[in-house]
Scaffold this motif. Structure first.
Motif, mmCIF file in Angstrom:
data_model
loop_
_atom_site.group_PDB
_atom_site.id
_atom_site.type_symbol
_atom_site.label_atom_id
_atom_site.label_comp_id
_atom_site.label_asym_id
_atom_site.label_seq_id
_atom_site.Cartn_x
_atom_site.Cartn_y
_atom_site.Cartn_z
ATOM 1 N N HIS A 70 0.833 -1.208 0.000
ATOM 2 C CA HIS A 70 0.000 0.000 0.000
ATOM 3 C C HIS A 70 0.866 1.255 0.000
ATOM 4 C CE1 HIS A 70 -4.221 -1.235 0.252
ATOM 5 N NE2 HIS A 70 -3.794 -2.303 0.908
ATOM 6 N N MET A 71 1.951 1.250 0.755
ATOM 7 C CA MET A 71 2.860 2.401 0.725
ATOM 8 C C MET A 71 3.443 2.602 -0.665
ATOM 9 S SD MET A 71 5.124 2.271 4.223
ATOM 10 C CE MET A 71 4.453 2.720 5.821
ATOM 11 N N ALA A 72 3.937 1.515 -1.266
ATOM 12 C CA ALA A 72 4.571 1.618 -2.578
ATOM 13 C C ALA A 72 3.593 2.118 -3.624
ATOM 14 C CB ALA A 72 5.150 0.263 -2.978
ATOM 15 N N ALA A 73 2.322 1.687 -3.525
ATOM 16 C CA ALA A 73 1.320 2.102 -4.510
ATOM 17 C C ALA A 73 1.080 3.608 -4.464
ATOM 18 C CB ALA A 73 0.013 1.352 -4.268
ATOM 19 N N LEU A 74 1.361 4.231 -3.326
ATOM 20 C CA LEU A 74 1.192 5.677 -3.189
ATOM 21 C C LEU A 74 2.483 6.437 -3.467
ATOM 22 C CD1 LEU A 74 -1.043 5.780 0.030
ATOM 23 C CD2 LEU A 74 -1.769 5.990 -2.365
ATOM 24 N N GLY A 75 3.512 5.729 -3.951
ATOM 25 C CA GLY A 75 4.780 6.380 -4.254
ATOM 26 C C GLY A 75 5.621 6.686 -3.035
ATOM 27 N N LEU A 76 5.346 6.010 -1.916
ATOM 28 C CA LEU A 76 6.113 6.211 -0.698
ATOM 29 C C LEU A 76 7.311 5.259 -0.678
ATOM 30 C CD1 LEU A 76 3.046 6.648 1.665
ATOM 31 C CD2 LEU A 76 4.434 8.437 0.588
ATOM 32 N N HIS A 77 8.016 5.174 0.427
ATOM 33 C CA HIS A 77 9.304 4.479 0.438
ATOM 34 C C HIS A 77 9.389 3.479 1.594
ATOM 35 C CE1 HIS A 77 10.532 7.400 -2.570
ATOM 36 N NE2 HIS A 77 10.066 8.346 -1.775
ATOM 37 N N PRO A 78 8.696 2.355 1.462
ATOM 38 C CA PRO A 78 8.700 1.368 2.560
ATOM 39 C C PRO A 78 10.077 0.822 2.888
ATOM 40 C CG PRO A 78 7.708 0.452 0.564
ATOM 41 C CD PRO A 78 7.854 1.919 0.336
ATOM 42 N N ASP A 79 10.976 0.733 1.902
ATOM 43 C CA ASP A 79 12.324 0.237 2.205
ATOM 44 C C ASP A 79 13.049 1.179 3.167
ATOM 45 O OD1 ASP A 79 11.917 -1.957 0.615
ATOM 46 O OD2 ASP A 79 12.957 -1.130 -1.131
ATOM 47 N N ALA A 80 12.853 2.477 2.995
ATOM 48 C CA ALA A 80 13.461 3.447 3.912
ATOM 49 C C ALA A 80 12.840 3.333 5.302
ATOM 50 C CB ALA A 80 13.291 4.863 3.375
ATOM 51 N N VAL A 81 11.530 3.070 5.344
ATOM 52 C CA VAL A 81 10.870 2.856 6.635
ATOM 53 C C VAL A 81 11.464 1.629 7.319
ATOM 54 C CG1 VAL A 81 8.678 2.315 7.769
ATOM 55 C CG2 VAL A 81 8.732 3.966 5.877
ATOM 56 N N ALA A 82 11.671 0.548 6.542
ATOM 57 C CA ALA A 82 12.241 -0.687 7.089
ATOM 58 C C ALA A 82 13.649 -0.454 7.631
ATOM 59 C CB ALA A 82 12.249 -1.775 6.027
ATOM 60 N N ARG A 83 14.401 0.442 7.006
ATOM 61 C CA ARG A 83 15.760 0.745 7.479
ATOM 62 C C ARG A 83 15.768 1.636 8.715
ATOM 63 N NH1 ARG A 83 16.604 1.421 1.833
ATOM 64 N NH2 ARG A 83 16.500 3.710 2.070
ATOM 65 N N GLY A 84 14.603 2.129 9.102
ATOM 66 C CA GLY A 84 14.533 2.997 10.275
ATOM 67 C C GLY A 84 14.891 4.433 10.000
ATOM 68 N N GLU A 85 14.850 4.850 8.728
ATOM 69 C CA GLU A 85 15.105 6.258 8.430
ATOM 70 C C GLU A 85 14.009 7.108 9.064
ATOM 71 O OE1 GLU A 85 15.726 7.087 4.313
ATOM 72 O OE2 GLU A 85 17.210 5.494 4.057
ATOM 73 N N ARG A 86 14.388 8.246 9.614
ATOM 74 C CA ARG A 86 13.420 9.072 10.329
ATOM 75 C C ARG A 86 13.527 10.523 9.898
ATOM 76 N NH1 ARG A 86 15.871 9.673 16.498
ATOM 77 N NH2 ARG A 86 17.540 11.155 15.986
ATOM 78 N N LEU A 87 12.393 11.190 9.922
ATOM 79 C CA LEU A 87 12.369 12.627 9.682
ATOM 80 C C LEU A 87 12.366 13.385 11.007
ATOM 81 C CD1 LEU A 87 12.130 14.990 7.701
ATOM 82 C CD2 LEU A 87 9.649 14.729 7.787
ATOM 83 N N LEU A 88 11.709 12.834 12.024
ATOM 84 C CA LEU A 88 11.582 13.529 13.293
ATOM 85 C C LEU A 88 12.686 13.125 14.263
ATOM 86 C CD1 LEU A 88 7.738 13.479 14.015
ATOM 87 C CD2 LEU A 88 9.085 15.159 12.752
ATOM 88 N N ASP A 89 13.261 14.131 14.895
ATOM 89 C CA ASP A 89 14.246 13.950 15.957
ATOM 90 C C ASP A 89 13.605 14.485 17.235
ATOM 91 O OD1 ASP A 89 16.274 14.143 17.803
ATOM 92 O OD2 ASP A 89 17.678 15.173 16.469
ATOM 93 N N PRO A 90 13.381 13.627 18.239
ATOM 94 C CA PRO A 90 12.682 14.103 19.431
ATOM 95 C C PRO A 90 13.379 15.244 20.142
ATOM 96 C CG PRO A 90 13.631 11.912 19.791
ATOM 97 C CD PRO A 90 13.743 12.210 18.330
ATOM 98 N N THR A 91 14.688 15.352 19.988
ATOM 99 C CA THR A 91 15.405 16.453 20.634
ATOM 100 C C THR A 91 15.183 17.777 19.914
ATOM 101 O OG1 THR A 91 17.465 16.162 19.379
ATOM 102 C CG2 THR A 91 17.186 14.828 21.366
ATOM 103 N N ARG A 92 14.563 17.710 18.729
ATOM 104 C CA ARG A 92 14.305 18.918 17.956
ATOM 105 C C ARG A 92 12.822 19.241 17.886
ATOM 106 N NH1 ARG A 92 16.912 22.734 17.848
ATOM 107 N NH2 ARG A 92 15.959 23.428 15.896
ATOM 108 N N ILE A 93 12.067 18.784 18.879
ATOM 109 C CA ILE A 93 10.655 19.142 19.015
ATOM 110 C C ILE A 93 10.471 19.755 20.397
ATOM 111 C CG2 ILE A 93 8.264 18.334 19.008
ATOM 112 C CD1 ILE A 93 9.215 15.936 17.328
ATOM 113 N N HIS A 94 9.999 20.992 20.449
ATOM 114 C CA HIS A 94 9.833 21.671 21.730
ATOM 115 C C HIS A 94 8.754 20.997 22.573
ATOM 116 C CE1 HIS A 94 9.532 24.784 24.727
ATOM 117 N NE2 HIS A 94 8.269 25.032 24.405
ATOM 118 N N ALA A 95 7.618 20.726 21.958
ATOM 119 C CA ALA A 95 6.498 20.087 22.649
ATOM 120 C C ALA A 95 5.460 19.713 21.599
ATOM 121 C CB ALA A 95 5.885 21.010 23.699
ATOM 122 N N PHE A 96 4.580 18.788 21.973
ATOM 123 C CA PHE A 96 3.535 18.321 21.059
ATOM 124 C C PHE A 96 2.179 18.407 21.752
ATOM 125 C CE2 PHE A 96 0.816 14.873 19.345
ATOM 126 C CZ PHE A 96 0.769 15.276 18.025
#
Length: 424
Positions: free
Chosen positions: A171-197
Motif C-alpha cells: 500500500h505504501m509503494a502504490a502511493l509512491g512512498l518508500h517502505p524500504d526506507a521505513v524498514a531501514r529505520g530512516e526518520r524525519l523527526l528527531d525528538p530532541t528537535r521538538i519543543h512540545a507536542f
C-alpha cells in the motif's frame, strides 16, 4: 459566532473549520458514515487537502518516507525547536468525520488565526498529519507516528490490510512512498528537535458532554495488550446425546472466561483501578456450527487497556490463571494467538499547567482527565517529547457515524493552542 473562538483577541474562524470538514465529507462519505482507510484513497485525499490548505496559509510542507505530512509556520527564531500540533485523518470503517481530523483542522485553524492577527510566534509551529493511526486497518499501533521516528519494526510492513489483504509495504509503494526506507529505520523527526507536542481530539466518551464542559486536558494515555485472533477449541457433538460431564463446549468455556474477566473488572473498579476489558468480536465457525451441535470452536478478540503498566500485568496474569482453570474444568484448549499492545504514556504536567492558565484567563471551562483510547501522542511522549492532548466535547462518542462535535468547542481548543504557541 457564540462560544470561545475570539477569546483573548485571537479569533478562530468557524467557517474555516466547517469548510474543511465539509470537503473531507465530500470525498469520504461511506454510508452510514465516512471511511478514510489507512494508506487508501480517502486518507490520501485528506492528506492532499491538508497539504493544499497549509500551502494556502504559507506553510512549508515536508513528507517523510511513510507519508506523514508536516506543515511548518516559521517563527521569529528559526534556530529554536518548533511546537508541533496535529493528529491523523484516517478513520475506522463507517466512522465519523471528526475523529482525528479535528486535531489537524484545529491546528490549521490556530495557525490561520495567528496569520490573520499578524502574530509570529518565537518558535516555528509545525502541523503534523500522521498516517494510519487507526489500528483497525493494520494490526499495529501508531504506524505513522512510529515510522516518523524510525521506530516501526520492519516486519510490520508485511502486515495485511484487513479489507484488501495487501501488505502495508504494498500500500505504501502504490502511493509512491518508500517502505524500504521505513524498514531501514530512516526518520524525519528527531525528538530532541521538538519543543512540545499537543494533539486536539474529540473525546471518545461522554464525560465532557455530561459535565457541560467544552474541553479536557489529558493527563495520561492508556496502554494495552491485545489478542486479535484468539480461539477456544472444544469438541463437536450432538446437542441431545452428550451429557454435561462429557462435553467440551467451547462456547460455555468462553462464557466462563468472559464472566471471570467481568468479575475481575468489577473488583478493579471497586479498588479504584483504571482499566477496560473488551471482547469486540465473538463467533462460532459458520462452516461447522449448527443448531443441534455442541460448539467445538469459538473465536474471539480481547482488548485490555489501562494507564497503569502494573495493572496491565496484573490483568494478564489473572487471564492466564483463569484460562488454565477453564481448560482443566471444561476439557477445552485456548489459543490466544499473537499478542500486540502499546505502552501507557504520561502527559507533561507543565503543558497541562500552561493550558490551564490560558483557559482560566480566557474563561474557557475545562477539566483534566485520562484517555482510555490510544493516540499518536503516546508515541511522542514515549520519545521524551513533552506532550499532552486537548479533548473536545463530543455528543455521541467516536468510531461511529454519529460523532457530533460542535464547531465552537473545536474553536475553544484551537484558541488555547494559538495562545499557547504564541506565548513562548
Amino acid at each position: 459566532m457564540s462560544g470561545f473562538g475570539a477569546a483573548g483577541g485571537l479569533a478562530i474562524d468557524p467557517d474555516f473549520c466547517a469548510g474543511l470538514f465539509a470537503r473531507l465529507m465530500s470525498f469520504s462519505r461511506d454510508e452510514p458514515g465516512v471511511t478514510r482507510a489507512a494508506y487508501g484513497e480517502g486518507e490520501e485525499q485528506a492528506h492532499a487537502l491538508m497539504r493544499a490548505t497549509g500551502l494556502s496559509l504559507g506553510l512549508s510542507p515536508d513528507t517523510d518516507a511513510a507519508g506523514n505530512l508536516f506543515l511548518t509556520m516559521p517563527g521569529r527564531d528559526p534556530a529554536l525547536a518548533p511546537w508541533m500540533v496535529g493528529s491523523h485523518v484516517d478513520t475506522v470503517p463507517h466512522g465519523g468525520n471528526f475523529d482525528g481530523a479535528a486535531g489537524v483542522i484545529g491546528a490549521l485553524a490556530a495557525v490561520e488565526a495567528l496569520r490573520r492577527a499578524g502574530l509570529v510566534p518565537v518558535r516555528p509551529v509545525t502541523v503534523a498529519v500522521f498516517r494510519a493511526e487507526e489500528s483497525v486497518w493494520f494490526p499495529a499501533s501508531y504506524v505513522g507516528s512510529r515510522a516518523a521516528f524510525g521506530l516501526l519494526p520492519p516486519e510490520t510492513l508485511d502486515l495485511p490490510r484487513t479489507d484488501s489483504g495487501r501488505s502495508l509495504r504494498a500500500h505504501m509503494a502504490a502511493l509512491g512512498l518508500h517502505p524500504d526506507a521505513v524498514a531501514r529505520g530512516e526518520r524525519l523527526l528527531d525528538p530532541t528537535r521538538i519543543h512540545a507536542f499537543v494533539e486536539m481530539h474529540i473525546e471518545q466518551g461522554p464525560a465532557l458532554e455530561e459535565a457541560g464542559i467544552p474541553v479536557g486536558f489529558v493527563t495520561a494515555i492508556s496502554g494495552s495488550f491485545r489478542y486479535r485472533k484468539a480461539a477456544c477449541f472444544g469438541r463437536y457433538g450432538h446437542s441431545g446425546a452428550v451429557a454435561r460431564s462429557e462435553r467440551s463446549d467451547a462456547v460455555f468455556a468462553l462464557a466462563d472466561l468472559i464472566t471471570g474477566l467481568d468479575a475481575l473488572w468489577g473488583r478493579l473498579e471497586q479498588e479504584g483501578c483504571p482499566a477496560t476489558i473488551t471482547l469486540g468480536e465473538v463467533g462460532t465457525d459458520p462452516v461447522q456450527h449448527a443448531f443441534a451441535k455442541i460448539p467445538g470452536e469459538v473465536r474471539f478478540c480481547l482488548d485490555v487497556r489501562s494507564t497503569e503498566p502494573a495493572l496491565l500485568d496484573r490483568i494478564e496474569a489473572a487471564l492466564a490463571q483463569r484460562v488454565a482453570e477453564i481448560e482443566a474444568a471444561r476439557g477445552v484448549r485456548f489459543a490466544l494467538g499473537e499478542r500486540t499492545g502499546s505502552t501507557p504514556a504520561r502527559m507533561s504536567s507543565a503543558l497541562i499547567e500552561a493550558l490551564s492558565g490560558h483557559a482560566r484567563r480566557l474563561a474557557i471551562p475545562f477539566r483534566t482527565m485520562a484517555s482510555g483510547a490510544g493516540h499518536d501522542t503516546a508515541t511522542l511522549a514515549g520519545q521524551g517529547v513533552p506532550s499532552t492532548m486537548i479533548f473536545i466535547r463530543n455528543q455521541n462518542g467516536s468510531h461511529n457515524p454519529h460523532e457530533a462535535m460542535r464547531i465552537e468547542d473545536l474553536c475553544a481548543a484551537a484558541t488555547l493552542v494559538a495562545h499557547l504557541v504564541a506565548s513562548e
